[in-house]
Design a protein around this motif. Structure first.
Motif, short mmCIF file in Angstrom:
data_model
loop_
_atom_site.label_atom_id
_atom_site.label_comp_id
_atom_site.label_asym_id
_atom_site.label_seq_id
_atom_site.Cartn_x
_atom_site.Cartn_y
_atom_site.Cartn_z
N SER A 133 62.35 64.25 9.74
CA SER A 133 62.12 64.85 11.06
C SER A 133 60.77 65.54 11.11
O SER A 133 60.01 65.37 12.07
CB SER A 133 63.24 65.84 11.40
N ALA A 134 60.45 66.29 10.07
CA ALA A 134 59.16 66.99 10.03
C ALA A 134 58.00 66.00 9.97
O ALA A 134 57.02 66.16 10.69
CB ALA A 134 59.13 67.94 8.83
N GLN A 135 58.13 64.98 9.15
CA GLN A 135 57.06 63.99 9.04
C GLN A 135 56.81 63.28 10.37
O GLN A 135 55.69 62.89 10.66
CB GLN A 135 57.37 62.96 7.96
N GLU A 136 57.87 63.10 11.14
CA GLU A 136 57.76 62.42 12.42
C GLU A 136 57.40 63.38 13.56
O GLU A 136 57.31 62.99 14.70
CB GLU A 136 59.06 61.69 12.75
N GLY A 137 57.22 64.65 13.22
CA GLY A 137 56.85 65.64 14.23
C GLY A 137 58.01 66.09 15.10
O GLY A 137 57.80 66.70 16.14
#
Length: 64
Positions: A19-23
């Protein structure tokens, strides 16, 4: 979709990371909050919460 009981800590951490990597910071924040509910002394989850809050511009919350 997995239910909360079926979701392992490892799966939640991976979901939060993706989720973080995908913003998708709101999702990352919610997932890490689930991890903290399960283990209130989980420093890594608190760190990830702080990073998500910073990314969302929630500076005062991130500093707590």
């Amino acid at each position: 979709m997995r239910t909360e009981q079926q979701t392992t800590r490892k799966q939640l951490i991976e979901d939060a990371r993706v989720s973080a990597q995908e913003g998708r910071w709101e999702d990352a924040l919610a997932i890490n909050a689930q991890l903290v509910e399960r283990n209130p002394k989980d420093a890594e989850s608190f760190n990830r919460i702080g990073r998500a809050q910073l990314a969302l511009g929630k500076i005062p919350e991130a500093l707590e």
